[in-house]
Enzyme design. Structure first.
Site, PDB file in Angstrom:
ATOM      1  N   TYR A 136       0.811  -1.215   0.000  1.00 20.24           N
ATOM      2  CA  TYR A 136       0.000   0.000   0.000  1.00 20.24           C
ATOM      3  C   TYR A 136       0.848   1.270   0.000  1.00 20.24           C
ATOM      4  O   TYR A 136       0.448   2.285  -0.553  1.00 20.24           O
ATOM      5  CB  TYR A 136      -0.895   0.045   1.247  1.00 20.24           C
ATOM      6  CG  TYR A 136      -2.269  -0.575   1.098  1.00 20.24           C
ATOM      7  CD1 TYR A 136      -2.404  -1.916   0.751  1.00 20.24           C
ATOM      8  CD2 TYR A 136      -3.408   0.171   1.321  1.00 20.24           C
ATOM      9  CE1 TYR A 136      -3.652  -2.495   0.632  1.00 20.24           C
ATOM     10  CE2 TYR A 136      -4.663  -0.398   1.210  1.00 20.24           C
ATOM     11  CZ  TYR A 136      -4.777  -1.730   0.858  1.00 20.24           C
ATOM     12  OH  TYR A 136      -6.025  -2.283   0.748  1.00 20.24           O
ATOM     13  N   LYS A 186       2.786 -15.129   2.899  1.00 21.40           N
ATOM     14  CA  LYS A 186       3.029 -15.858   1.650  1.00 21.40           C
ATOM     15  C   LYS A 186       4.531 -16.119   1.588  1.00 21.40           C
ATOM     16  O   LYS A 186       5.226 -15.755   0.635  1.00 21.40           O
ATOM     17  CB  LYS A 186       2.532 -15.009   0.459  1.00 21.40           C
ATOM     18  CG  LYS A 186       2.532 -15.725  -0.876  1.00 21.40           C
ATOM     19  CD  LYS A 186       1.476 -16.813  -1.033  1.00 21.40           C
ATOM     20  CE  LYS A 186       1.647 -17.523  -2.358  1.00 21.40           C
ATOM     21  NZ  LYS A 186       0.808 -18.734  -2.476  1.00 21.40           N
ATOM     22  N   ASP A 218      -3.293 -17.955   0.649  1.00 15.48           N
ATOM     23  CA  ASP A 218      -4.256 -18.655  -0.213  1.00 15.48           C
ATOM     24  C   ASP A 218      -4.985 -19.743   0.571  1.00 15.48           C
ATOM     25  O   ASP A 218      -6.202 -19.885   0.507  1.00 15.48           O
ATOM     26  CB  ASP A 218      -3.576 -19.220  -1.484  1.00 15.48           C
ATOM     27  CG  ASP A 218      -2.278 -19.956  -1.212  1.00 15.48           C
ATOM     28  OD1 ASP A 218      -1.786 -19.923  -0.062  1.00 15.48           O
ATOM     29  OD2 ASP A 218      -1.751 -20.584  -2.150  1.00 15.48           O
ATOM     30  N   ASP A 242      -6.803  -6.760   4.115  1.00 10.65           N
ATOM     31  CA  ASP A 242      -7.891  -6.101   3.376  1.00 10.65           C
ATOM     32  C   ASP A 242      -8.775  -7.159   2.722  1.00 10.65           C
ATOM     33  O   ASP A 242      -9.998  -7.143   2.854  1.00 10.65           O
ATOM     34  CB  ASP A 242      -7.282  -5.169   2.312  1.00 10.65           C
ATOM     35  CG  ASP A 242      -8.345  -4.474   1.472  1.00 10.65           C
ATOM     36  OD1 ASP A 242      -9.351  -4.023   2.059  1.00 10.65           O
ATOM     37  OD2 ASP A 242      -8.183  -4.398   0.248  1.00 10.65           O
ATOM     38  N   ASP A 246     -12.828  -8.768   4.029  1.00 12.76           N
ATOM     39  CA  ASP A 246     -14.048  -8.792   3.205  1.00 12.76           C
ATOM     40  C   ASP A 246     -14.586 -10.219   3.116  1.00 12.76           C
ATOM     41  O   ASP A 246     -15.793 -10.458   3.192  1.00 12.76           O
ATOM     42  CB  ASP A 246     -13.775  -8.275   1.777  1.00 12.76           C
ATOM     43  CG  ASP A 246     -14.008  -6.771   1.647  1.00 12.76           C
ATOM     44  OD1 ASP A 246     -13.741  -6.053   2.626  1.00 12.76           O
ATOM     45  OD2 ASP A 246     -14.455  -6.331   0.571  1.00 12.76           O
TER      46      ASP A 246
HETATM   47  C1  IPM Z   1     -10.720  -0.958   3.728  1.00 13.25           C
HETATM   48  C2  IPM Z   1     -10.862  -0.337   2.363  1.00 13.25           C
HETATM   49  C3  IPM Z   1      -9.680   0.596   2.106  1.00 13.25           C
HETATM   50  C4  IPM Z   1      -8.424  -0.252   2.147  1.00 13.25           C
HETATM   51  C5  IPM Z   1      -9.770   1.409   0.812  1.00 13.25           C
HETATM   52  C6  IPM Z   1     -11.023   2.269   0.789  1.00 13.25           C
HETATM   53  C7  IPM Z   1      -8.549   2.237   0.569  1.00 13.25           C
HETATM   54  O1  IPM Z   1     -10.990  -1.318   1.407  1.00 13.25           O
HETATM   55  O2  IPM Z   1     -10.633  -0.216   4.719  1.00 13.25           O
HETATM   56  O3  IPM Z   1     -10.706  -2.184   3.816  1.00 13.25           O
HETATM   57  O4  IPM Z   1      -8.033  -0.854   1.136  1.00 13.25           O
HETATM   58  O5  IPM Z   1      -7.811  -0.332   3.201  1.00 13.25           O
HETATM   59 MG    MG Z   2     -11.225  -3.267   2.162  1.00 11.37          MG
END
Ligand code: IPM
Ligand code: MG
Length: 347
Positions: A136, A186, A218, A242, A246
């Site tokens: 990042y 990884k 993975d 990240d 999700d």
């Molecule tokens: C999160 C989001 C952010 C990230 C984006 C909006 C930059 O996806 O907080 O998970 O990648 O960290």
């Molecule tokens: Mg995110």
């Protein structure tokens, strides 16, 4: 209790509004809320997604309640002017390097997750994601190779002190839970991950009670779907965290339910739902504000040591869900305000 409120873009303002109503309903001592502009909203007003004024508000506060940033209309701006730079900039400028993303199935929602109910029921985990380093924040750019082909590049790296400080957060979190820590990397391919793993093993010596394991990212993605109950605390880098958070949100039922805390060394923190600005449903009163309300609970817990108030909020959300108050994200029809009202009633 000085709280900076940065609602941002898309559904950010509407979900943040409900979380603020919950904070106000608690009648907290000397609650002082200051709003600031971030993201595309800030860019349109001040020409920058994270104006100095906003940073000043943040620095004067004890905590930040954050909505969401992101707007398709800004996708063609230079990267440093895009809305996402607001959240990345706050994390970096304020050295908020530790992101806590808890994932647990709420009673009554077992049938609504993307997993089989009996598998979903076992989820009770915490993802500890590093926020200040990794691919990042490495050197990045676009260049043209000698033969004329374009190349994009982003450098992945971690210095050992960056890994060490997030390792301590992971181990301390595990000490307060079931004492299991899984470090995700990884290392079979990446040198960055090899250093990550080496430092995890060094820090582990200071926490003999914690059972440390390592998993390739993975495989971790696969195991989170196959047997999420095996995880207690997961510690991982910025990019893997990240993606895996999700993934974990869908195991819980909806990304509209996952809160997060971004912390540094002290009590100051930034609290935000893990979902984004959802421009497709913005401004329609359809978004589920629960993740933001639960982020406000984390804010009270971590930045103001108000555990009882945090639990009150969490219990009210759980009760609303158990009573069948569900937004569109969970297949229900309750709107943003209606969900906020339902949580307030149960407080
Ligand atoms: C999160 C989001 C952010 C990230 C984006 C909006 C930059 O996806 O907080 O998970 O990648 O960290
Ligand atoms: Mg995110």
């Amino acid at each position: 209790m000085r709280i900076a409120v940065f609602a941002g873009d898309g559904i950010g303002p509407e979900v943040t509004r409900e979380a603020v109503r919950v904070l106000e309903a608690l009648e907290l001592p000397e609650l002082e809320l200051t709003e600031g502009d971030v993201g595309a909203a800030a860019y349109r007003k001040h020409g920058h997604p994270l104006p100095q004024e906003t940073l000043d508000i943040a620095r004067n506060a004890g905590a930040i309640l954050f909505g969401a940033v992101g707007d398709f209309e800004c996708d063609n701006l230079e990267r440093h002017l895009r809305p996402e730079q607001a959240i990345l900039g706050l994390r970096k400028e304020l050295t908020l390097f530790a992101n806590l993303r808890p994932a647990k199935v709420f009673a009554g929602l077992e049938d609504l997750t993307s997993l089989k109910p009996e598998v979903a029921r076992t989820i009770d985990l915490l993802i500890v994601r590093e926020l200040n380093g990794d691919v990042y924040f490495g050197e990045k750019g676009m260049r043209t190779l000698p033969d004329g082909r374009r190349e994009g590049y982003d450098l992945m790296s971690y210095a050992e002190d960056e890994v060490r400080r997030i390792a301590h957060v992971g181990f301390r979190a595990a000490m307060g839970r079931r004492k299991k820590l899984c470090s995700v990397d990884k290392a079979n391919v990446l040198e960055t991950s090899q250093l990550w793993r080496d430092v995890m093993l060094e820090v582990a010596k200071e926490y003999p009670e914690v059972e440390l394991s390592h998993m390739y990212v993975d495989n971790a993605a696969m195991q989170l779907v196959k047997g999420p109950g095996q995880f207690d605390v997961v510690v991982t880098g910025n990019m893997f965290g990240d993606i895996l958070s999700d993934l974990a949100s869908m195991c819980v039922g909806s990304i509209g339910l996952l809160a997060s805390a971004s912390l540094g060394e002290g009590t100051f923190g930034l609290y935000e739902p893990i979902h984004g600005s959802a421009p497709d449903i913005a401004g329609q009163g359809l978004a589920n504000p629960m993740a933001t309300i639960l982020s406000a609970a984390m804010l009270l817990r971590h930045s103001f040591a108000r555990e009882a108030d945090a639990r009150r909020i969490e219990a009210a959300v759980a009760k609303a869900l158990a009573d069948g108050i569900k937004g569109g994200d969970l297949g229900g029809s309750a709107g943003t305000r209606e969900i906020g009202d339902a949580v307030l009633e149960r407080l």
